[in-house]
Write a protein that holds these residues in place. Structure first.
Motif, PDB file in Angstrom:
ATOM      1  N   SER A 179       0.842  -1.184   0.000  1.00  0.00           N
ATOM      2  CA  SER A 179       0.000   0.000   0.000  1.00  0.00           C
ATOM      3  C   SER A 179       0.885   1.243   0.000  1.00  0.00           C
ATOM      4  O   SER A 179       1.948   1.268   0.617  1.00  0.00           O
ATOM      5  CB  SER A 179      -0.915   0.018   1.232  1.00  0.00           C
ATOM      6  OG  SER A 179      -1.644   1.230   1.304  1.00  0.00           O
ATOM      7  N   THR A 180       0.437   2.257  -0.696  1.00  0.00           N
ATOM      8  CA  THR A 180       1.159   3.529  -0.711  1.00  0.00           C
ATOM      9  C   THR A 180       0.732   4.426   0.437  1.00  0.00           C
ATOM     10  O   THR A 180       1.344   5.457   0.689  1.00  0.00           O
ATOM     11  CB  THR A 180       0.898   4.270  -2.036  1.00  0.00           C
ATOM     12  OG1 THR A 180      -0.522   4.455  -2.196  1.00  0.00           O
ATOM     13  CG2 THR A 180       1.432   3.461  -3.217  1.00  0.00           C
ATOM     14  N   GLN A 181      -0.329   4.037   1.155  1.00  0.00           N
ATOM     15  CA  GLN A 181      -0.827   4.839   2.272  1.00  0.00           C
ATOM     16  C   GLN A 181      -0.013   4.559   3.527  1.00  0.00           C
ATOM     17  O   GLN A 181       0.177   3.408   3.918  1.00  0.00           O
ATOM     18  CB  GLN A 181      -2.298   4.524   2.542  1.00  0.00           C
ATOM     19  CG  GLN A 181      -2.905   5.356   3.661  1.00  0.00           C
ATOM     20  CD  GLN A 181      -4.370   5.012   3.889  1.00  0.00           C
ATOM     21  OE1 GLN A 181      -4.920   4.197   3.167  1.00  0.00           O
ATOM     22  NE2 GLN A 181      -4.971   5.634   4.875  1.00  0.00           N
ATOM     23  N   CYS A 182       0.490   5.606   4.147  1.00  0.00           N
ATOM     24  CA  CYS A 182       1.311   5.456   5.360  1.00  0.00           C
ATOM     25  C   CYS A 182       0.576   5.944   6.607  1.00  0.00           C
ATOM     26  O   CYS A 182       1.171   6.008   7.687  1.00  0.00           O
ATOM     27  CB  CYS A 182       2.617   6.236   5.206  1.00  0.00           C
ATOM     28  SG  CYS A 182       3.686   5.608   3.874  1.00  0.00           S
ATOM     29  N   ASP A 183      -0.685   6.307   6.472  1.00  0.00           N
ATOM     30  CA  ASP A 183      -1.438   6.791   7.625  1.00  0.00           C
ATOM     31  C   ASP A 183      -1.913   5.626   8.481  1.00  0.00           C
ATOM     32  O   ASP A 183      -2.249   4.554   7.982  1.00  0.00           O
ATOM     33  CB  ASP A 183      -2.661   7.605   7.166  1.00  0.00           C
ATOM     34  CG  ASP A 183      -2.258   8.855   6.389  1.00  0.00           C
ATOM     35  OD1 ASP A 183      -1.165   9.381   6.690  1.00  0.00           O
ATOM     36  OD2 ASP A 183      -3.001   9.268   5.503  1.00  0.00           O
ATOM     37  N   LEU A 184      -1.945   5.836   9.781  1.00  0.00           N
ATOM     38  CA  LEU A 184      -2.479   4.854  10.707  1.00  0.00           C
ATOM     39  C   LEU A 184      -3.955   5.142  10.942  1.00  0.00           C
ATOM     40  O   LEU A 184      -4.327   6.219  11.406  1.00  0.00           O
ATOM     41  CB  LEU A 184      -1.725   4.911  12.056  1.00  0.00           C
ATOM     42  CG  LEU A 184      -2.205   3.979  13.143  1.00  0.00           C
ATOM     43  CD1 LEU A 184      -2.014   2.515  12.722  1.00  0.00           C
ATOM     44  CD2 LEU A 184      -1.478   4.238  14.454  1.00  0.00           C
ATOM     45  N   VAL A 185      -4.793   4.175  10.584  1.00  0.00           N
ATOM     46  CA  VAL A 185      -6.240   4.338  10.701  1.00  0.00           C
ATOM     47  C   VAL A 185      -6.741   3.525  11.882  1.00  0.00           C
ATOM     48  O   VAL A 185      -6.453   2.334  11.983  1.00  0.00           O
ATOM     49  CB  VAL A 185      -6.953   3.909   9.402  1.00  0.00           C
ATOM     50  CG1 VAL A 185      -8.473   4.117   9.529  1.00  0.00           C
ATOM     51  CG2 VAL A 185      -6.409   4.690   8.224  1.00  0.00           C
ATOM     52  N   VAL A 186      -7.476   4.152  12.781  1.00  0.00           N
ATOM     53  CA  VAL A 186      -7.980   3.488  13.972  1.00  0.00           C
ATOM     54  C   VAL A 186      -9.487   3.569  14.006  1.00  0.00           C
ATOM     55  O   VAL A 186     -10.065   4.624  13.697  1.00  0.00           O
ATOM     56  CB  VAL A 186      -7.386   4.155  15.241  1.00  0.00           C
ATOM     57  CG1 VAL A 186      -7.891   3.465  16.498  1.00  0.00           C
ATOM     58  CG2 VAL A 186      -5.867   4.141  15.200  1.00  0.00           C
ATOM     59  N   TYR A 187     -10.154   2.464  14.350  1.00  0.00           N
ATOM     60  CA  TYR A 187     -11.599   2.430  14.472  1.00  0.00           C
ATOM     61  C   TYR A 187     -11.969   2.187  15.936  1.00  0.00           C
ATOM     62  O   TYR A 187     -11.338   1.375  16.624  1.00  0.00           O
ATOM     63  CB  TYR A 187     -12.189   1.311  13.600  1.00  0.00           C
ATOM     64  CG  TYR A 187     -11.921   1.506  12.121  1.00  0.00           C
ATOM     65  CD1 TYR A 187     -12.811   2.223  11.321  1.00  0.00           C
ATOM     66  CD2 TYR A 187     -10.785   0.980  11.524  1.00  0.00           C
ATOM     67  CE1 TYR A 187     -12.561   2.410   9.967  1.00  0.00           C
ATOM     68  CE2 TYR A 187     -10.525   1.157  10.184  1.00  0.00           C
ATOM     69  CZ  TYR A 187     -11.421   1.868   9.408  1.00  0.00           C
ATOM     70  OH  TYR A 187     -11.169   2.050   8.073  1.00  0.00           O
ATOM     71  N   SER A 188     -12.977   2.863  16.410  1.00  0.00           N
ATOM     72  CA  SER A 188     -13.429   2.688  17.779  1.00  0.00           C
ATOM     73  C   SER A 188     -14.932   2.837  17.842  1.00  0.00           C
ATOM     74  O   SER A 188     -15.537   3.596  17.084  1.00  0.00           O
ATOM     75  CB  SER A 188     -12.763   3.754  18.693  1.00  0.00           C
ATOM     76  OG  SER A 188     -13.302   3.682  19.986  1.00  0.00           O
ATOM     77  N   ASP A 189     -15.561   2.064  18.755  1.00  0.00           N
ATOM     78  CA  ASP A 189     -17.009   2.175  18.911  1.00  0.00           C
ATOM     79  C   ASP A 189     -17.371   3.090  20.092  1.00  0.00           C
ATOM     80  O   ASP A 189     -18.520   3.141  20.519  1.00  0.00           O
ATOM     81  CB  ASP A 189     -17.632   0.782  19.107  1.00  0.00           C
ATOM     82  CG  ASP A 189     -17.125   0.113  20.366  1.00  0.00           C
ATOM     83  OD1 ASP A 189     -16.217   0.661  21.004  1.00  0.00           O
ATOM     84  OD2 ASP A 189     -17.645  -0.956  20.715  1.00  0.00           O
ATOM     85  N   ALA A 190     -16.375   3.784  20.630  1.00  0.00           N
ATOM     86  CA  ALA A 190     -16.641   4.724  21.744  1.00  0.00           C
ATOM     87  C   ALA A 190     -16.582   6.150  21.213  1.00  0.00           C
ATOM     88  O   ALA A 190     -15.705   6.497  20.439  1.00  0.00           O
ATOM     89  CB  ALA A 190     -15.614   4.517  22.849  1.00  0.00           C
ATOM     90  N   ASN A 191     -17.546   6.983  21.661  1.00  0.00           N
ATOM     91  CA  ASN A 191     -17.544   8.375  21.189  1.00  0.00           C
ATOM     92  C   ASN A 191     -16.659   9.248  22.089  1.00  0.00           C
ATOM     93  O   ASN A 191     -16.129   8.772  23.097  1.00  0.00           O
ATOM     94  CB  ASN A 191     -18.975   8.919  21.113  1.00  0.00           C
ATOM     95  CG  ASN A 191     -19.705   8.835  22.447  1.00  0.00           C
ATOM     96  OD1 ASN A 191     -19.075   8.911  23.501  1.00  0.00           O
ATOM     97  ND2 ASN A 191     -21.010   8.649  22.385  1.00  0.00           N
TER      98      ASN A 191
END
Length: 238
Positions: free
Chosen positions: A226-238
């Motif tokens: 992948s050329t994307q170097c960003d760290l993506v985080v998912y959370s179910d807490a607001n």
């Protein structure tokens, strides 16, 4: 190979005698330590550096050339930024050690590697089948989630499990499975918090995890470029 008479098994009539080992001991700690020290020293002399996050990982980086070497006792996974560099590295290791090149990686420490144009798929299919067989759950009814969201394990009461050793063994096996089954990490962590005093509700939770992985044997961890170097985080807490 000889060793001193172990404490508690001394022959008082012949205290100066030593014991001759007719068969090597698999659990002898000195041999693996000496092998690792010699192998690591040779890698450092070739320009590798030991990773700070994992002492089994060695990295060679010079200009555009990069080599990664992962060592587990006498099993090695090796990859490089080019085929020529990979070949030179293998030749350098074979000049010092008796090694056999097994070709492309397909199986390593219970993990299966499937290759495709889109990347690598890491699976622990056979490892899971072995766990289910040990637990006597090869033909169990699968469930869709690894944990029941209603009850909480903290502070639960119940009868102690009949076989704590078996519980510890299965829980430890599930810990190794989290390398590719990331979605069971939380559930496995919850049962491991009660390893010191496992109760029947904890065993029921462990069996639910086994039922979940029984229904998801086809899943794995897909690694792709992948050329994307960003760290993506998912959370179910607001």
């Amino acid at each position: 190979m000889y060793c001193e008479q172990p404490s508690g098994f001394m022959d008082t009539s012949r205290p100066g005698f030593v014991c001759r080992l007719n068969k090597s001991l698999y659990g002898l700690k000195q041999a693996p330590r000496a092998w690792y020290s010699k192998f690591a020293s040779h890698l450092l002399s070739l320009g590798f550096q030991e990773a700070k996050s994992d002492t089994s990982l060695f990295v060679f980086h010079r200009g555009a050339d990069t080599v990664y070497l992962l060592l587990y006792v006498d099993d090695i996974v090796l990859t490089a930024s080019s085929q020529q560099l990979l070949r030179r590295t293998i030749d350098a290791l074979q000049r010092e050690f008796a090694m056999k090149d097994l070709g492309k990686l397909h199986h390593f420490l219970g993990m299966q590697v499937q290759r495709s144009n889109g990347g690598l798929l890491l699976m622990q299919h056979q490892y899971i089948l072995d766990i289910l067989e040990r637990a006597g759950m090869s033909e169990c009814n699968p469930c869709s989630t690894p944990v029941d969201t209603s009850p909480k394990l903290s502070g639960v009461t119940g009868d102690p499990v009949k076989d704590a050793i078996d519980f510890h063994s299965l829980a430890s096996a599930l810990q190794y499975l989290t390398f590719t089954w990331l979605d069971i990490s939380y559930a496995v962590q919850q049962i491991c918090l009660h390893m010191h005093d496992p109760r029947e509700p904890h065993l029921a939770t462990l069996k639910r995890i086994l039922r979940y992985i029984c229904g998801t044997l086809h899943l794995g961890l897909h690694l792709r470029p992948s050329t994307q170097c960003d760290l993506v985080v998912y959370s179910d807490a607001n």
